[in-house]
Motif scaffolding. Sequence first.
Motif, short mmCIF file in Angstrom:
data_model
loop_
_atom_site.label_atom_id
_atom_site.label_comp_id
_atom_site.label_asym_id
_atom_site.label_seq_id
_atom_site.Cartn_x
_atom_site.Cartn_y
_atom_site.Cartn_z
N SER A 121 73.90 51.90 -41.43
CA SER A 121 74.93 52.05 -40.40
C SER A 121 74.98 50.78 -39.55
O SER A 121 73.97 50.13 -39.31
N PRO A 122 76.19 50.42 -39.10
CA PRO A 122 76.31 49.19 -38.31
C PRO A 122 75.60 49.29 -36.96
O PRO A 122 75.45 50.38 -36.39
N GLY A 138 80.11 51.49 -29.59
CA GLY A 138 80.65 51.35 -30.94
C GLY A 138 80.12 50.11 -31.59
O GLY A 138 79.13 49.52 -31.15
N THR A 139 80.79 49.71 -32.66
CA THR A 139 80.41 48.48 -33.34
C THR A 139 80.76 47.30 -32.44
O THR A 139 81.49 47.43 -31.45
N LYS A 140 80.25 46.15 -32.80
CA LYS A 140 80.54 44.94 -32.03
C LYS A 140 82.05 44.71 -31.95
O LYS A 140 82.59 44.41 -30.88
#
Length: 66
Positions: A5-6, A39-41
């Motif tokens: 997962s990121p 969240g993601t970057k």
Amino acid sequence: MNDTSPQQYLVVANDEEQYSLWEAGRAVPLGWHDQGVRGTKEECLAHIERVWTDMRPLSLRVSMAG
């Protein structure tokens, strides 16, 4: 078990309303406040781009308005 997962990030801001990313799961440094966005970057950077429309620090904006 391999976790693919990121990396998750938080959007944080300081009292001058300057924004940054912080790795989720790490304590937010003094002077910075969690903005409730995680969240993601890429997701966090997109949020910052939407909300941080004036790059001047709050104290400068207040001074110039005054």
